[in-house]
Enzyme design. Structure first.
Site, PDB file in Angstrom:
ATOM      1  N   THR A 122       5.128   8.737   1.621  1.00  0.00           N
ATOM      2  CA  THR A 122       4.453   7.800   0.721  1.00  0.00           C
ATOM      3  C   THR A 122       3.768   6.676   1.495  1.00  0.00           C
ATOM      4  O   THR A 122       3.123   5.819   0.902  1.00  0.00           O
ATOM      5  CB  THR A 122       5.460   7.188  -0.271  1.00  0.00           C
ATOM      6  OG1 THR A 122       6.493   6.510   0.458  1.00  0.00           O
ATOM      7  CG2 THR A 122       6.055   8.259  -1.172  1.00  0.00           C
ATOM      8  N   GLN A 148       0.810  -1.216   0.000  1.00  0.00           N
ATOM      9  CA  GLN A 148       0.000   0.000   0.000  1.00  0.00           C
ATOM     10  C   GLN A 148       0.851   1.277   0.000  1.00  0.00           C
ATOM     11  O   GLN A 148       0.313   2.374  -0.109  1.00  0.00           O
ATOM     12  CB  GLN A 148      -0.934   0.009   1.212  1.00  0.00           C
ATOM     13  CG  GLN A 148      -1.890  -1.169   1.245  1.00  0.00           C
ATOM     14  CD  GLN A 148      -2.740  -1.252  -0.009  1.00  0.00           C
ATOM     15  OE1 GLN A 148      -3.543  -0.387  -0.255  1.00  0.00           O
ATOM     16  NE2 GLN A 148      -2.541  -2.287  -0.809  1.00  0.00           N
ATOM     17  N   ASN A 149       2.158   1.137   0.133  1.00  0.00           N
ATOM     18  CA  ASN A 149       3.023   2.309   0.100  1.00  0.00           C
ATOM     19  C   ASN A 149       3.069   2.845  -1.329  1.00  0.00           C
ATOM     20  O   ASN A 149       3.171   2.079  -2.283  1.00  0.00           O
ATOM     21  CB  ASN A 149       4.433   1.961   0.596  1.00  0.00           C
ATOM     22  CG  ASN A 149       5.252   3.190   0.897  1.00  0.00           C
ATOM     23  OD1 ASN A 149       5.556   3.982   0.008  1.00  0.00           O
ATOM     24  ND2 ASN A 149       5.598   3.364   2.151  1.00  0.00           N
ATOM     25  N   HIS A 150       3.008   4.142  -1.475  1.00  0.00           N
ATOM     26  CA  HIS A 150       2.958   4.763  -2.800  1.00  0.00           C
ATOM     27  C   HIS A 150       4.327   5.012  -3.432  1.00  0.00           C
ATOM     28  O   HIS A 150       4.398   5.495  -4.566  1.00  0.00           O
ATOM     29  CB  HIS A 150       2.213   6.102  -2.722  1.00  0.00           C
ATOM     30  CG  HIS A 150       0.746   5.953  -2.557  1.00  0.00           C
ATOM     31  ND1 HIS A 150      -0.044   6.936  -2.009  1.00  0.00           N
ATOM     32  CD2 HIS A 150      -0.098   4.942  -2.861  1.00  0.00           C
ATOM     33  CE1 HIS A 150      -1.291   6.542  -1.988  1.00  0.00           C
ATOM     34  NE2 HIS A 150      -1.351   5.327  -2.496  1.00  0.00           N
ATOM     35  N   PHE A 151       5.417   4.713  -2.753  1.00  0.00           N
ATOM     36  CA  PHE A 151       6.755   5.062  -3.254  1.00  0.00           C
ATOM     37  C   PHE A 151       6.996   4.577  -4.682  1.00  0.00           C
ATOM     38  O   PHE A 151       7.263   5.370  -5.588  1.00  0.00           O
ATOM     39  CB  PHE A 151       7.837   4.516  -2.308  1.00  0.00           C
ATOM     40  CG  PHE A 151       9.223   4.811  -2.776  1.00  0.00           C
ATOM     41  CD1 PHE A 151       9.782   6.054  -2.572  1.00  0.00           C
ATOM     42  CD2 PHE A 151       9.969   3.855  -3.449  1.00  0.00           C
ATOM     43  CE1 PHE A 151      11.067   6.343  -3.022  1.00  0.00           C
ATOM     44  CE2 PHE A 151      11.248   4.129  -3.898  1.00  0.00           C
ATOM     45  CZ  PHE A 151      11.795   5.377  -3.684  1.00  0.00           C
TER      46      PHE A 151
END
Length: 191
Positions: A165, A55-58
């Site tokens: 993020t 789920q991290n946007h990085f």
């Protein structure tokens, strides 16, 4: 009731907190902007990969910024390819903390942190121009990071606070995060 069956009133000592070790830096002679997180989350530590939480946007942000360069697939078998992909675009990765005590993944749970030795990284990154802090906890240490780099780097490196993020940063939409990250990378001619 025998003494063996009587409830104990003596306090039970709390288990010693677990001290976690961070990940090594991902940096090279091509690194222009070093992205600094605070400390890897539980999913990243288990996987031994930066930004491994799905789920991290990085990684999604970076793929959106460089659509002409397909990001290697997620997963342990492709992590080194992802690191090479990142380095080829002028980005490096590391964290503010080398180690800390923490339960869970939230920055607010970090206790007794040890800060990384940033001065030793400069020899690997002669083109380094900026440090982009991925979130508030990382940016809180910007003065210390700058001080450790200032003795060896002229002109001074730019320090930038980027929106985290992390999935915990739900107050920023993906598009808003993307715009902030695009502005920093564009300013350093990485787009």
């Amino acid at each position: 009731m025998s003494d063996l069956c009587a409830p104990s009133l003596a306090p039970v000592p709390a288990p010693a907190p677990v001290r976690w070790q961070g990940l090594p830096p991902v940096a090279s002679e091509k690194t222009v902007v070093l992205v600094l997180g605070s400390f890897p989350g539980a999913a990243s530590l288990r996987a031994q990969q930066y930004y491994a939480h799905p789920q991290n946007h990085f990684w999604k942000i970076l793929q959106a910024l460089w659509p002409q360069h397909p990001l290697p697939a997620a997963g342990p078998e492709h992590y080194l390819q992802r690191c090479d992909w990142l380095l080829a675009r002028g980005l490096g990765l590391w964290d503010v903390y080398a180690s800390c005590e923490r339960e869970g993944s939230l920055d607010t749970s970090i206790r007794n942190p040890l800060v990384n030795d940033f001065a030793r990284l400069l020899g690997r990154c002669p083109r380094l121009a900026a440090v982009a802090h991925n979130g508030a906890e990382s940016f809180r240490h910007a003065p210390a990071v700058q001080a450790s780099l200032a003795a060896q780097h002229r002109p001074p490196l730019q320090a930038v606070r980027l929106p985290s993020t992390s999935p915990a940063n739900a107050s920023w939409s993906f598009d808003r995060k993307l715009a902030a990250w695009a502005a920093v990378l564009s300013a350093h001619r990485l787009l």
